[in-house]
Write a protein that holds these residues in place. Structure first.
Motif, PDB file in Angstrom:
ATOM      1  N   PRO A 300       0.832  -1.296   0.065  1.00  0.00           N
ATOM      2  CA  PRO A 300       0.176  -0.200  -0.085  1.00  0.00           C
ATOM      3  C   PRO A 300       1.090   1.413   0.203  1.00  0.00           C
ATOM      4  CG  PRO A 300       0.245  -0.881   2.214  1.00  0.00           C
ATOM      5  CD  PRO A 300       1.013  -2.005   1.412  1.00  0.00           C
ATOM      6  N   VAL A 301       0.520   2.366  -0.888  1.00  0.00           N
ATOM      7  CA  VAL A 301       1.211   3.374  -1.009  1.00  0.00           C
ATOM      8  C   VAL A 301       0.403   4.584  -0.910  1.00  0.00           C
ATOM      9  CG1 VAL A 301       3.206   4.564  -2.503  1.00  0.00           C
ATOM     10  CG2 VAL A 301       3.236   2.198  -2.500  1.00  0.00           C
ATOM     11  N   ARG A 302       0.943   5.696  -0.278  1.00  0.00           N
ATOM     12  CA  ARG A 302      -0.118   6.874  -0.436  1.00  0.00           C
ATOM     13  C   ARG A 302       0.975   8.191  -0.621  1.00  0.00           C
ATOM     14  NH1 ARG A 302      -1.773   7.056   6.086  1.00  0.00           N
ATOM     15  NH2 ARG A 302       0.409   7.014   6.929  1.00  0.00           N
ATOM     16  N   GLU A 303       0.426   9.391  -0.365  1.00  0.00           N
ATOM     17  CA  GLU A 303       1.171  10.730  -0.697  1.00  0.00           C
ATOM     18  C   GLU A 303       1.936  10.527  -2.254  1.00  0.00           C
ATOM     19  OE1 GLU A 303       3.367  12.509   2.659  1.00  0.00           O
ATOM     20  OE2 GLU A 303       2.870  10.893   3.820  1.00  0.00           O
ATOM     21  N   ILE A 304       1.305   9.943  -3.271  1.00  0.00           N
ATOM     22  CA  ILE A 304       1.666   9.674  -4.310  1.00  0.00           C
ATOM     23  C   ILE A 304       2.057  11.105  -5.125  1.00  0.00           C
ATOM     24  CG2 ILE A 304       1.563   8.771  -6.707  1.00  0.00           C
ATOM     25  CD1 ILE A 304       0.134   6.333  -5.440  1.00  0.00           C
ATOM     26  N   ASP A 313      -4.705   8.706 -11.869  1.00  0.00           N
ATOM     27  CA  ASP A 313      -6.152   7.940 -11.712  1.00  0.00           C
ATOM     28  C   ASP A 313      -6.910   7.842 -13.123  1.00  0.00           C
ATOM     29  OD1 ASP A 313      -6.766  10.606 -11.564  1.00  0.00           O
ATOM     30  OD2 ASP A 313      -7.986  10.308  -9.542  1.00  0.00           O
ATOM     31  N   SER A 339      -6.852   6.525  -5.501  1.00  0.00           N
ATOM     32  CA  SER A 339      -7.161   7.873  -5.903  1.00  0.00           C
ATOM     33  C   SER A 339      -6.159   8.467  -6.476  1.00  0.00           C
ATOM     34  CB  SER A 339      -7.473   8.500  -4.412  1.00  0.00           C
ATOM     35  OG  SER A 339      -6.286   8.557  -3.662  1.00  0.00           O
ATOM     36  N   THR A 341      -3.666  10.162  -5.143  1.00  0.00           N
ATOM     37  CA  THR A 341      -2.405   9.986  -4.205  1.00  0.00           C
ATOM     38  C   THR A 341      -2.237   8.605  -3.687  1.00  0.00           C
ATOM     39  OG1 THR A 341      -3.758  11.229  -2.264  1.00  0.00           O
ATOM     40  CG2 THR A 341      -2.689  12.633  -3.989  1.00  0.00           C
ATOM     41  N   GLU A 342      -3.280   7.706  -3.699  1.00  0.00           N
ATOM     42  CA  GLU A 342      -3.044   6.472  -3.236  1.00  0.00           C
ATOM     43  C   GLU A 342      -3.154   5.326  -4.208  1.00  0.00           C
ATOM     44  OE1 GLU A 342      -4.925   5.343   0.795  1.00  0.00           O
ATOM     45  OE2 GLU A 342      -5.521   7.693   0.802  1.00  0.00           O
ATOM     46  N   GLU A 344      -2.453   0.453  -4.781  1.00  0.00           N
ATOM     47  CA  GLU A 344      -1.895  -0.595  -4.291  1.00  0.00           C
ATOM     48  C   GLU A 344      -0.865  -0.896  -5.200  1.00  0.00           C
ATOM     49  OE1 GLU A 344      -4.107  -4.520  -2.739  1.00  0.00           O
ATOM     50  OE2 GLU A 344      -3.898  -4.456  -5.090  1.00  0.00           O
ATOM     51  N   GLY A 374       5.653   7.339  -3.900  1.00  0.00           N
ATOM     52  CA  GLY A 374       4.924   7.473  -2.937  1.00  0.00           C
ATOM     53  C   GLY A 374       5.546   6.831  -1.714  1.00  0.00           C
ATOM     54  N   TRP A 377       3.035   2.562   3.635  1.00  0.00           N
ATOM     55  CA  TRP A 377       2.425   2.497   4.855  1.00  0.00           C
ATOM     56  C   TRP A 377       1.714   1.100   5.468  1.00  0.00           C
ATOM     57  CZ3 TRP A 377      -3.160   3.607   5.790  1.00  0.00           C
ATOM     58  CH2 TRP A 377      -3.919   3.593   4.605  1.00  0.00           C
TER      59      TRP A 377
END
Length: 383
Positions: A300-304, A313, A339, A341-342, A344, A374, A377
């Motif tokens: 899982p990756v965020r703040e992309i 997206d 999204s 910024t998030e 998989e 990103g 997390w």
């Protein structure tokens, strides 16, 4: 030979170097010093800026770190020798709040942070870049080993020509707006030897200066000692348990361990080696298991931060190469946006030792372009 006013200069501007103001971020090392000297020799209106990130090395810094003590003096000497102005800006409080505090808190939460990325993102390419604009600069140049190339839709970020010096992992969060203003004059060089040869050519006092190693504010790579100093009581002891919760031993603080660690567990006498597979700061437990438990496929990756041409997206999935550690080569993966910024990330070949807090950097398959990246997390899923 003088450049024609209608022809781009070496930094891509349609005016002579003497009419092009460049702020050079100078750490005091050989790389940024060569950039400043090279641009000054070419006739650019160079302004050197060095950030003081801690109290001249007295607080946390170590010998050989950048942006403190001797390095500030070295940057000043280069500016004096090449005849351009040099300024030192006190960013100590900002650096502590934006980088050091998060580093400590992330480790306390069981993550493995990468503070050099946050420094570039929140300090050098944000506030310092803003200062460069305030100085009416046309661009800001740094000594990073990475390339800025013009593509069909504007500037693109590409890996350095020298794969051994490439710093793309640490610069994935560079935004399109920042990339438009930044320049990386060393990215095309084939080796660090070329940089040192240029330093010798310009007669720079830092020509033979050793490269800085590890994280600048962590003496001798001892992360735990720094965190204990910043967060007293952070190294409370706890239990080492297996996947079923059986107690195998005790430890001297979760902050002393990282995902994938095998040595130093102090639980010898077992038939098969065990590795750290999870950290639980709330219960102060270090969970260990066999090596196969480290194999991770879903991340899982965020703040992309996305640097591709189409919106991130706009597609259900992207086939890319990803790098989850600076020391590992990019591997094929499928990125599925959740999204803007998030996402998989599915690794086609499972990786070992994936940990929250690390960066996941995205590359175009079969090429050198960086598409962004990103932050990993939560707990990544096994294969």
């Amino acid at each position: 030979m003088a450049l024609d006013r209608t022809s781009p200069n070496s930094l891509g501007f349609a005016k002579p170097p003497r009419d092009t103001r460049v702020v050079v971020a100078m750490s005091g090392g050989v790389d940024s010093s060569v950039v400043a000297a090279m641009l000054a020799e070419e006739g650019y209106d160079v302004v050197g800026v060095t950030l003081q990130l801690y109290d001249h090395g007295a607080a946390l810094a170590k010998k050989g770190a950048c942006c403190a003590g001797q390095d500030i003096h070295d940057a000043r000497r280069v500016a004096e020798a090449m005849g351009f102005p040099h300024y030192v800006l006190d960013y100590e409080n900002m650096f502590r709040e934006a980088v050091i505090d998060e580093f400590a808190d992330a480790y306390l939460a069981g993550a493995t942070p990468v503070p050099c990325i946050r420094c570039n993102e929140r300090v050098k390419f944000k506030d310092l870049l803003g200062t460069a604009r305030d100085l009416d600069a046309d661009c800001m140049a740094t000594g990073h080993y990475i390339q800025r190339k013009m593509g069909a839709q504007g500037p693109e970020l590409h890996c350095a020509a020298d794969a051994n010096r490439d710093q793309s992992y640490f610069l994935f969060s560079t935004t399109p707006e920042q990339l438009d203003f930044l320049r990386f004059p060393l990215g095309h060089l084939a080796s660090k030897a070329e940089t040192r040869a240029l330093a010798a050519k310009y007669g720079l006092s830092v020509a033979d200066k050793p490269d800085s190693q590890d994280i600048c504010f962590v003496p001798n790579g001892d992360y735990a000692a720094v965190i204990e100093k910043l967060r007293p009581g952070a190294a409370d002891p706890g239990e080492i348990v297996d996947l079923e919760g059986n107690v195998l031993g005790t430890h001297r603080g979760v902050i002393h361990y990282t995902i994938g660690q095998r040595r130093g567990l102090g639980i010898g006498g077992l038939d098969d080696p065990l590795y750290v597979v999870k950290l639980d700061p709330e219960t102060r437990r270090v969970i260990v298991g066999p090596k196969e438990e480290l194999a991770t496929r879903l991340v899982p990756v965020r703040e992309i931060n996305w640097l591709g041409d189409a919106h991130f997206d706009a597609r259900d999935e992207w086939h890319v190469n990803v790098r989850i550690r600076s020391t590992r080569p990019p591997k094929p993966a499928v990125v599925r946006p959740l999204s803007a910024t998030e996402a998989e990330v599915e690794l086609l070949d499972p990786e070992e030792g994936v940990s929250p807090g690390q960066a996941c950097v995205l590359y175009a398959p079969g090429g050198s372009r960086i598409l962004g990246g990103g932050w990993i997390w939560r707990g990544a899923a096994r294969s």
